[in-house]
Design an enzyme around this catalytic site. Structure first.
Site, mmCIF file in Angstrom:
data_model
loop_
_atom_site.group_PDB
_atom_site.id
_atom_site.type_symbol
_atom_site.label_atom_id
_atom_site.label_comp_id
_atom_site.label_asym_id
_atom_site.label_seq_id
_atom_site.Cartn_x
_atom_site.Cartn_y
_atom_site.Cartn_z
ATOM 1 N N ASN A 45 0.846 -1.201 0.000
ATOM 2 C CA ASN A 45 0.000 0.000 0.000
ATOM 3 C C ASN A 45 0.881 1.250 0.000
ATOM 4 O O ASN A 45 1.569 1.490 -0.984
ATOM 5 C CB ASN A 45 -1.072 -0.018 1.090
ATOM 6 C CG ASN A 45 -0.567 -0.098 2.503
ATOM 7 O OD1 ASN A 45 0.511 -0.608 2.785
ATOM 8 N ND2 ASN A 45 -1.352 0.397 3.445
ATOM 9 N N ASP A 46 0.878 2.053 1.041
ATOM 10 C CA ASP A 46 1.458 3.395 1.000
ATOM 11 C C ASP A 46 2.892 3.437 0.463
ATOM 12 O O ASP A 46 3.751 2.678 0.912
ATOM 13 C CB ASP A 46 1.502 4.009 2.403
ATOM 14 C CG ASP A 46 0.151 4.104 3.058
ATOM 15 O OD1 ASP A 46 -0.843 3.681 2.445
ATOM 16 O OD2 ASP A 46 0.088 4.605 4.185
ATOM 17 N N ARG A 169 1.268 8.963 13.435
ATOM 18 C CA ARG A 169 2.021 8.157 12.477
ATOM 19 C C ARG A 169 2.415 8.945 11.216
ATOM 20 O O ARG A 169 1.987 10.046 10.988
ATOM 21 C CB ARG A 169 1.201 6.931 12.067
ATOM 22 C CG ARG A 169 -0.185 7.232 11.501
ATOM 23 C CD ARG A 169 -0.944 5.925 11.271
ATOM 24 N NE ARG A 169 -2.326 6.128 10.868
ATOM 25 C CZ ARG A 169 -3.339 6.230 11.718
ATOM 26 N NH1 ARG A 169 -3.130 6.164 13.027
ATOM 27 N NH2 ARG A 169 -4.574 6.402 11.271
ATOM 28 N N ASP A 170 3.232 8.261 10.420
ATOM 29 C CA ASP A 170 3.613 8.701 9.071
ATOM 30 C C ASP A 170 4.481 9.960 9.083
ATOM 31 O O ASP A 170 4.142 10.976 8.463
ATOM 32 C CB ASP A 170 2.368 8.944 8.194
ATOM 33 C CG ASP A 170 1.355 7.820 8.254
ATOM 34 O OD1 ASP A 170 1.771 6.688 8.540
ATOM 35 O OD2 ASP A 170 0.165 8.073 8.030
#
Length: 500
Positions: A45-46, A169-170
């Site tokens: 995914n990401d 997050r991220d």
């Protein structure tokens, strides 16, 4: 190499071997993309850690290396010299420590004086509780391939009071003057937020404050933030936001904001808000800055609720083609395909000054293909008020399967419709698209077996979508469904496949 590092390298080797071994059987699947980044096998995914490092482009991505559906996420890794031909590399990081034992989640990468450094979220599930803990960590590499986790991880163990323990997050990191800055996605009381930090060495971080937050209409959780200096002394902030109803994800928004950033106060002031992509399948965009001074964006070309058609063949997920971001005079952003992709072109065809009349099909003759690039310009200034044209892609001989791109001049709306695209993979998405000067609509379409990306009016808007038609459905037609429309010019190329 200490015991913890040895354990990490063994897990990396195991994850890498799993995807490599499955790749041979997976690579024959018809829906594999020809020039998009995909996992060798299983789930992706990401995009993470997009970076230009020592003369090459590196892209990392969240990856399940043992299963399409379940497991703990690692960081997959590819690199390229030209943004077209991508080389699979070993898994970069895998869950191995207390601070990331349930997954290495999204983050970013920077070149720290020759040391490629990853900044990522460690995910920890607490037994018997629904809320997980998320921490920020770093790993580094001298060769851009083998990564070692920092012994002092986590570098940020807890969110500030402005954030949420469950949504922290991220991290996206960049350097301004002699200081590193980080934005982290979060939420509070149902409002998406982005939190900002600063550091001198990537290891000790000081919280500054809330850089930006939702006004109540931009989603409850902000994920995958990206902030960077842009043209004309502006800054751009990107976020992918989740819309949550009754505890379930029901939608998402992909937004960009152009404005100014006060580094001392950690406050971003937005002056223009736009949509990064208005398609059915787009999320978690991230950018990099390369040696040509270009700001390049890549996103995940799928969605959380996607039915995962290709999972039946033991893989899932694709990234978009790389897109160059350029500031427009009105403060918005233009997104255009990187010109490096033109090396894939072959078999050029051109059509000029074709009158499309209502109900008349086949004006361009017999055209077909499943990997195509189309640049078409329509003129609607003298058309009837309710004129409408359609582009039918991947049409079957019986016309029972096709993917439709339509534009209505009365509503000034472009619609992508995949109700007949195959495999019961249905849905449509519309975008408001006012004409360019002279009543012109320009569409730049890049199609790659199981995807269609549409760049509208020189990249003012983009629509990214996955489709799963039968391999034999390859017809193409352009026609008017209402009134008469002038097709000023259409250029078409078949595109070579370089991935497997």
């Amino acid at each position: 190499m200490n015991e913890h590092d040895m354990q990490h390298q063994l897990l990396v080797q195991k994850a890498t071997a799993s995807a490599e071994q499955a790749h041979e059987s997976v690579s024959g699947d018809y829906y594999r993309q020809g020039f998009h980044i995909m996992p060798q096998a299983y789930f992706m995914n990401d995009p993470n850690g997009l970076v230009y490092y020592k003369g090459e482009y590196h892209a990392f991505f969240q990856h399940l290396p043992f299963s399409v559906h379940d497991g703990e996420k690692v960081w997959g890794h590819v690199k390229s010299k030209d943004l077209v031909h991508w080389e699979y590399l070993p898994v970069a990081i895998a869950p191995s420590q207390f601070y990331d034992r349930n997954g290495c989640y999204s983050g970013s990468a920077v070149d720290d004086d020759g040391m490629l450094t990853l900044i990522y979220t460690g995910y920890i599930e607490r037994e018997g509780e629904r809320t997980a803990i998320q921490m920020q960590n770093i790993a580094f590499s001298e060769d851009g391939i083998v990564f070692h986790k920092y012994d002092g991880n986590p570098v940020i163990s807890d969110p500030p009071e402005d954030g949420s323990l469950a949504d922290f997050r991220d991290p996206k990191v960049w350097k301004h003057e002699d200081t590193w800055y980080m934005v982290v996605g979060s939420s509070k009381y149902g409002y998406g937020k982005t939190l900002m930090y600063r550091s001198r060495d990537l290891r000790q971080w000081d919280y500054i404050g809330v850089a930006a937050e939702s006004d109540g209409s931009m989603g409850q959780v902000w994920e995958c933030p990206d902030m960077f200096p842009f043209e004309q002394n502006t800054h751009v902030f990107l976020t992918s936001s989740l819309i949550i109803e009754n505890g379930a994800i029901t939608g998402g928004k992909n937004l960009y904001m152009v404005g100014s950033l006060n580094y001392e106060q950690g406050k971003f002031t937005s002056e223009y808000v736009g949509e990064t992509d208005c398609g059915c399948d787009f999320y978690a965009a991230q950018t990099l800055h390369d040696d040509q001074g270009r700001r390049i964006l890549i996103g995940w070309m799928d969605w959380h609720a996607a039915p995962r058609i290709e999972a039946a063949n033991n893989w899932f997920g694709s990234l978009t083609i790389p897109r160059i971001m350029t500031l427009l005079p009105d403060g918005g952003v233009q997104f255009t395909p990187v010109p490096e992709l033109q090396q894939l072109r072959e078999g050029h065809q051109r059509f000029k000054d074709v009158t499309l009349r209502e109900g008349v099909r086949g004006a361009l003759g017999d055209i077909s293909g499943d990997c195509l690039e189309i640049i078409a310009e329509f003129e609607l200034e003298d058309a009837e008020p309710a004129a409408e044209f359609l582009i039918a892609l991947r049409r079957s001989e019986l016309h029972d399967q096709e993917t439709i791109i339509s534009y209505n001049s009365e509503t000034e709306t472009l619609t992508f419709n995949r109700d007949k695209s195959g495999n019961d993979f249905k849905g449509s998405k519309s975008c408001s698209l006012p004409p360019m000067s002279g009543g012109r609509i320009k569409l730049h379409i890049i199609m790659d077996r199981s995807s269609v990306e549409i760049f509208m009016n020189d990249g003012r808007l983009v629509s990214s979508n996955r489709i799963y038609p039968h391999p034999d459905s390859q017809g193409l037609d352009v026609y008017a469904s209402k009134g008469t429309v002038k097709l000023r010019q259409l250029d078409l190329w078949k595109l070579k496949r370089v991935m497997r």
